[in-house]
Write an enzyme that holds these catalytic residues in place. Structure first.
Site, PDB file in Angstrom:
ATOM      1  N   GLY A 163       0.897  -1.179   0.031  1.00  0.00           N
ATOM      2  CA  GLY A 163       0.102   0.014   0.152  1.00  0.00           C
ATOM      3  C   GLY A 163       0.719   1.132  -0.042  1.00  0.00           C
ATOM      4  O   GLY A 163       2.048   1.213   0.098  1.00  0.00           O
ATOM      5  N   SER A 178      -3.417  -3.320  -3.883  1.00  0.00           N
ATOM      6  CA  SER A 178      -3.604  -3.181  -2.392  1.00  0.00           C
ATOM      7  C   SER A 178      -4.944  -2.273  -2.069  1.00  0.00           C
ATOM      8  O   SER A 178      -5.154  -1.421  -2.790  1.00  0.00           O
ATOM      9  CB  SER A 178      -2.430  -2.383  -1.597  1.00  0.00           C
ATOM     10  OG  SER A 178      -2.828  -2.250  -0.317  1.00  0.00           O
ATOM     11  N   TYR A 228      -9.235  -7.025   2.541  1.00  0.00           N
ATOM     12  CA  TYR A 228      -9.177  -7.317   4.147  1.00  0.00           C
ATOM     13  C   TYR A 228     -10.745  -7.656   4.369  1.00  0.00           C
ATOM     14  O   TYR A 228     -11.572  -7.441   3.813  1.00  0.00           O
ATOM     15  CB  TYR A 228      -9.000  -6.127   5.235  1.00  0.00           C
ATOM     16  CG  TYR A 228      -7.453  -5.893   4.873  1.00  0.00           C
ATOM     17  CD1 TYR A 228      -6.632  -6.594   5.926  1.00  0.00           C
ATOM     18  CD2 TYR A 228      -7.002  -4.672   4.413  1.00  0.00           C
ATOM     19  CE1 TYR A 228      -5.255  -6.156   5.721  1.00  0.00           C
ATOM     20  CE2 TYR A 228      -5.834  -4.500   4.349  1.00  0.00           C
ATOM     21  CZ  TYR A 228      -4.729  -5.181   5.158  1.00  0.00           C
ATOM     22  OH  TYR A 228      -3.519  -4.917   5.067  1.00  0.00           O
ATOM     23  N   THR A 272      -6.539 -11.195   2.801  1.00  0.00           N
ATOM     24  CA  THR A 272      -5.597 -11.073   3.802  1.00  0.00           C
ATOM     25  C   THR A 272      -6.376 -11.482   5.033  1.00  0.00           C
ATOM     26  O   THR A 272      -6.843 -10.811   5.608  1.00  0.00           O
ATOM     27  CB  THR A 272      -5.148  -9.608   4.002  1.00  0.00           C
ATOM     28  OG1 THR A 272      -4.460  -9.188   2.708  1.00  0.00           O
ATOM     29  CG2 THR A 272      -4.130  -9.399   4.965  1.00  0.00           C
ATOM     30  N   LYS A 306      -4.328 -15.113   1.846  1.00  0.00           N
ATOM     31  CA  LYS A 306      -2.953 -14.459   1.973  1.00  0.00           C
ATOM     32  C   LYS A 306      -2.850 -14.425   3.394  1.00  0.00           C
ATOM     33  O   LYS A 306      -3.500 -14.215   4.229  1.00  0.00           O
ATOM     34  CB  LYS A 306      -2.904 -13.294   1.327  1.00  0.00           C
ATOM     35  CG  LYS A 306      -1.540 -12.487   1.499  1.00  0.00           C
ATOM     36  CD  LYS A 306      -1.636 -11.249   0.709  1.00  0.00           C
ATOM     37  CE  LYS A 306      -0.271 -10.543   0.922  1.00  0.00           C
ATOM     38  NZ  LYS A 306       0.050 -10.143   2.300  1.00  0.00           N
ATOM     39  N   HIS A 314       2.782 -11.254   6.024  1.00  0.00           N
ATOM     40  CA  HIS A 314       2.605  -9.881   5.931  1.00  0.00           C
ATOM     41  C   HIS A 314       3.654  -9.341   6.017  1.00  0.00           C
ATOM     42  O   HIS A 314       4.004  -8.113   6.632  1.00  0.00           O
ATOM     43  CB  HIS A 314       1.671  -9.462   7.192  1.00  0.00           C
ATOM     44  CG  HIS A 314       0.893  -8.246   6.886  1.00  0.00           C
ATOM     45  ND1 HIS A 314      -0.540  -8.729   6.705  1.00  0.00           N
ATOM     46  CD2 HIS A 314       0.712  -7.076   6.493  1.00  0.00           C
ATOM     47  CE1 HIS A 314      -1.175  -7.291   6.181  1.00  0.00           C
ATOM     48  NE2 HIS A 314      -0.491  -6.409   6.236  1.00  0.00           N
ATOM     49  N   ARG A 371       5.020  -7.822   9.350  1.00  0.00           N
ATOM     50  CA  ARG A 371       4.563  -6.668   9.686  1.00  0.00           C
ATOM     51  C   ARG A 371       3.219  -7.041  10.720  1.00  0.00           C
ATOM     52  O   ARG A 371       2.534  -6.194  11.471  1.00  0.00           O
ATOM     53  CB  ARG A 371       3.815  -5.572   9.003  1.00  0.00           C
ATOM     54  CG  ARG A 371       5.002  -5.060   7.989  1.00  0.00           C
ATOM     55  CD  ARG A 371       4.686  -4.497   6.756  1.00  0.00           C
ATOM     56  NE  ARG A 371       3.703  -3.371   6.890  1.00  0.00           N
ATOM     57  CZ  ARG A 371       4.077  -2.016   7.075  1.00  0.00           C
ATOM     58  NH1 ARG A 371       5.375  -1.986   7.495  1.00  0.00           N
ATOM     59  NH2 ARG A 371       3.314  -1.055   7.255  1.00  0.00           N
TER      60      ARG A 371
END
Length: 383
Positions: A94, A121, A149, A175, A247, A271, A274
């Site tokens: 992103g 993203s 998401y 995600t 993911k 991720h 992260r």
């Protein structure tokens, strides 16, 4: 998308000093403001997983075969049932316009030029339609995926899905590792906020609304910590015909669950270090996911891949395809679209050379037999 491999000239001129991805990282880091640099490069809490994502590759050694005719070596393969020039795509990173004003538009054009796929993203600074148009303007058969998401606002989630499908995206990358946001100390210490003038069109957030909240506040306002397999995967199937990829999978158990739920693919990912610190490096989680899949679902991997040799090792351990995020950001920060071209060309050249030097003429030649692992007592152990 693949066609004939494009010959890449020797590096001369302004890019002569960038010989590898780490060179690109260093050069990009010098150009980025401290806040942006820390946002892109940092991981969660102690950053153990962030660093191990890359260092874990070093325990594997190549087992080359010699006196093999590799004059016709071809690194092309497929992604989303479409030819690609080699098995690498750009992950859904992103805020790309914080690295360079052209952001995702430049990345899309570079990916199309090199003949590889890109995942958009939810936090892209340009609209899906603009990003798709940028790539298709260079190569008419480029493939995009859309990252998503699980969201509290199911109406907006559906709107994002339908828009992505209408624009021709091939897959959704759900995600699944983010019911809440991982703690990234540097973002808190820097009071990181999205720079003024940048929007998130997919989320329908404009610059003015973004400025009033931290990145953490913004994320927590929409992500659904009540997500689950039984609710979310059937719902996705009911609203889109795009391929559904999960993911954030790191275990055999979740690979089997993705198969059970009829998903199309799994992206072994943490991720980029992260989210939850202390989880396995993705290259170490990959083998158990591949074994569990047993050929019943496609397996891709991202996280810490910094060379064509890393790519080769991931394929030898069973991944069909790899994805990179931070290297694209570094390319943008270094020289915009030309920087992303440079990044992709570097990976391509390194990967093809590694194939040739190990005696592999196609990606199907890359198997466990190509790797050994370093043992504590010295001798190389075959996998």
């Amino acid at each position: 998308m693949a066609g004939n491999p494009v010959p890449i000239p020797a590096k001369t001129g302004p890019h002569a000093k960038i010989l590898c991805i780490d060179d690109l990282r260093i050069a990009a880091t010098e150009k980025l403001p401290a806040g942006a640099r820390d946002f892109y490069n940092s991981g969660s809490t102690d950053q153990l997983t962030l660093h191990e994502n890359t260092s874990a590759y070093t325990k594997y050694r190549l087992r080359p075969r010699v006196l093999v005719d590799v004059s016709r070596c071809n690194p092309s393969t497929t992604c989303f049932a479409s030819p690609v020039s080699f098995p690498l795509g750009v992950s859904p990173a992103g805020l790309q316009a914080m690295a360079h004003p052209s952001g995702e538009l430049a990345t899309a054009r570079a990916c199309a030029r090199r003949g590889v796929s890109m995942c958009i993203s939810s936090f892209a600074n340009y609209s899906v339609s603009d990003i798709r148009a940028a790539g298709l303007g260079v190569r008419g058969d480029m493939r995009h995926a859309m990252q998503l998401y699980t969201m509290k606002d199911r109406g907006l989630e559906e709107k994002i899905l339908r828009k992505a499908e209408a624009e021709g995206c091939s897959a959704v990358f759900l995600t699944a590792d983010s019911p809440v946001l991982g703690v990234r100390y540097n973002e808190w210490r820097n009071d990181f906020r999205t720079p003024k003038g940048l929007n998130f069109p997919a989320l329908e957030w404009d610059s003015k609304s973004i400025q009033g909240r931290t990145h953490d506040d913004g994320f927590m306002s929409f992500n659904d910590d009540g997500h689950n397999w039984a609710r979310d995967i059937p719902w996705l199937r009911s609203v889109t015909k795009m391929e559904i990829w999960i993911k954030g999978v790191l275990t055999a158990e979740d690979t089997l669950k993705a198969i059970e739920m009829g998903c199309d693919g799994v992206l072994v990912s943490n991720h980029g270090g992260r989210q939850l610190d202390g989880v396995a490096a993705t290259i170490d989680a990959l083998p158990e996911c591949v074994e569990a899949a047993a050929g019943r679902i496609r397996i891709h991997v991202d996280g810490g891949i910094r060379s064509g040799t890393d790519m080769f090792k991931a394929l030898a351990l069973g991944a069909e395809h790899v994805w990179v995020g931070r290297p694209a950001i570094w390319g943008l920060a270094y020289d915009g679209e030309k920087g992303v071209d440079l990044m992709l060309d570097t990976f391509y050249n390194e990967f093809k050379r590694c194939m040739q030097l190990t005696g592999c003429n196609s990606v199907t030649d890359i198997t466990k037999a190509c790797l050994g692992v370093v043992r504590s007592d010295g001798p190389l152990a075959r996998l």
